[in-house]
Design an enzyme around this catalytic site. Structure first.
Site, PDB file in Angstrom:
ATOM      1  N   HIS A 163       0.836  -1.201   0.000  1.00 56.92           N
ATOM      2  CA  HIS A 163       0.000   0.000   0.000  1.00 56.92           C
ATOM      3  C   HIS A 163       0.873   1.255   0.000  1.00 56.92           C
ATOM      4  O   HIS A 163       2.100   1.183   0.204  1.00 56.92           O
ATOM      5  CB  HIS A 163      -0.949   0.012   1.207  1.00 56.92           C
ATOM      6  CG  HIS A 163      -0.257   0.038   2.542  1.00 56.92           C
ATOM      7  ND1 HIS A 163       0.251   1.193   3.105  1.00 56.92           N
ATOM      8  CD2 HIS A 163      -0.014  -0.956   3.441  1.00 56.92           C
ATOM      9  CE1 HIS A 163       0.778   0.915   4.277  1.00 56.92           C
ATOM     10  NE2 HIS A 163       0.629  -0.389   4.512  1.00 56.92           N
ATOM     11  N   CYS A 222       3.877  -4.854   6.359  1.00 56.28           N
ATOM     12  CA  CYS A 222       3.418  -4.519   5.016  1.00 56.28           C
ATOM     13  C   CYS A 222       4.571  -3.972   4.177  1.00 56.28           C
ATOM     14  O   CYS A 222       5.633  -3.614   4.690  1.00 56.28           O
ATOM     15  CB  CYS A 222       2.305  -3.483   5.078  1.00 56.28           C
ATOM     16  SG  CYS A 222       0.773  -4.103   5.826  1.00 56.28           S
TER      17      CYS A 222
END
Length: 409
Positions: A341, A360
């Site tokens: 992201h 992430c």
């Protein structure tokens, strides 16, 4: 004794003697009219198929029946054959009807000694099976039998992913999730045929009694088509559970899109059909939350994804606690919460420099948007040079982290 009396007495003696000779087998006379004696003899000695009025009934072998299912049978598999076979006779007609009155079609074999239904039955239904058979003398017998099929509680269904007609990346395994545990795994595997236009052959891997996946040794060939033909109607899953479906699923494979996320170089690079397509600076999991290593397959995408620190067990006061926030251009890699992201504003200065995420892969706006718009379900990222453990096999599509020699089970 008068002359008439002597004549009458003599006649009686003669007739009695004749009867004694016949009884001893030494004569050909009978104490009845000659015509009547001949008729009685011929009716006993004549061929069995004679049907002249007044003679003895024909002698023929009795008809023998073999009907399936048996009369009164319960929990009959709807895929089991419904048939009638006769010996020493022929089938005149058959009627098989369901509880709703619907007739089930069938056909006689060429010599008329058998009948079989031409289609499968329904689950949780009662059936009446009526038929007429005749013996070699043409005498007919009517019979009616009943049976019931497998109840709804013993039906087994399944969900398939990818969906029929879906286009996915080269790393997407085929997944079947069953509604009931499968004990007869070999029988289920034999009922599923997978083929591809590339000619690739794969193997099944059972992650649990209720979920199996299929993949090839290497990624699917780019721009190929994969077909999964599941003929599971009537297959015995074990423990009384019977498959209630047949499905044909066609999956289209797109371009080969493979990314490499390097936790030491702090980069995220993508190739399309083995040609470089772009590279961007990245930040990944820090020492407390290192990114999982190995292959992670893209699952789904969200233009904006809401994240909560509580979802990974963080509480206020923890140095890693970040509360709740929204991130842009989020692509899910695992159900447990790993994404690619756009990095948060506070993380932007660290992109390409150090790792400070909670596992992430954080990219700048350009890189995150490119991935969001150009990569899709079934594409893959290989995470390297991280201290994290291998991605869990069952956390997302971690199939590619299982050595091929160990995949088939």
């Amino acid at each position: 004794m008068t002359a008439r009396e002597r004549w009458t007495t003599g006649r009686k003696v003669f007739l009695l003697g004749a009867l004694c000779l016949l009884a001893a087998g030494g004569g050909v006379f009978a104490a009845v009219a000659p015509g009547a004696a001949r008729a009685a003899f011929e009716s006993e000695a004549g061929p069995a198929e004679r049907t002249t009025p007044g003679l003895a009934a024909p002698v023929v072998a009795p008809v023998q029946l073999a009907a399936s299912p048996a009369d009164g049978a319960q929990q009959v598999n709807p895929a089991a054959p419904v048939s009638l076979k006769v010996t020493n006779g022929t089938v005149e007609r058959v009627a098989l009807t369901g509880g709703d009155g619907a007739a089930i079609e069938g056909s006689l074999n060429p010599d008329g000694t058998g009948w079989s239904a031409s289609g499968p039955l329904q689950f949780n239904s009662s059936y009446t099976y009526s038929f007429v058979v005749s013996d070699a003398a043409g005498r007919k017998t009517n019979s009616t039998r009943t049976f019931t099929t497998v109840s709804t509680a013993n039906e087994a269904d399944a969900a398939v992913y990818p969906l029929d007609g879906m286009k996915v990346g080269v790393a997407q395994p085929l997944q079947i999730t069953f509604s009931e545990p499968v004990l007869n795994k070999d029988a289920v595997e034999k009922a599923i045929k997978v083929s591809s236009t590339s000619g690739q052959v794969g193997e099944f891997h059972w992650f649990s009694d209720s979920m199996v996946r299929y993949r090839t040794e290497n990624f699917w060939a780019a721009n190929s088509t994969v077909t999964m033909d599941m003929q599971l109607f009537g297959v015995d899953f074990g423990n009384g559970q019977i498959g209630n479906f047949n499905k044909l699923v066609t999956v289209h494979i797109g371009d080969k899109k493979v990314a490499v996320a390097d936790a030491t170089a702090h980069t995220f690079s993508v190739s399309v059909n083995d040609k470089p397509a772009g590279s961007w600076p990245a930040t990944m999991g820090d020492t407390r939350f290192p990114s999982a290593k190995g292959y992670l397959v893209f699952m789904e995408k969200y233009r904006v994804e809401h994240m909560s620190a509580a979802s990974i067990g963080l509480k206020p006061g923890d140095p890693a606690y970040y509360g709740e926030l929204d991130v842009n251009f989020a692509t899910r890699l695992t159900p447990s919460g790993e994404f690619i992201h756009q990095a948060t504003d506070s993380a932007m200065p660290y992109i390409g420099v150090s790792n400070l995420s909670h596992g992430c892969i954080g990219l700048g706006p350009d890189g995150a948007q490119w991935v969001f718009e150009n990569m899709t379900t079934g594409d893959v990222v290989q995470v390297v040079n991280t201290d994290g453990e291998n991605a869990n096999f069952d956390d997302g599509f971690g199939d590619w982290n299982i050595p091929w020699a160990q995949y088939a089970n």
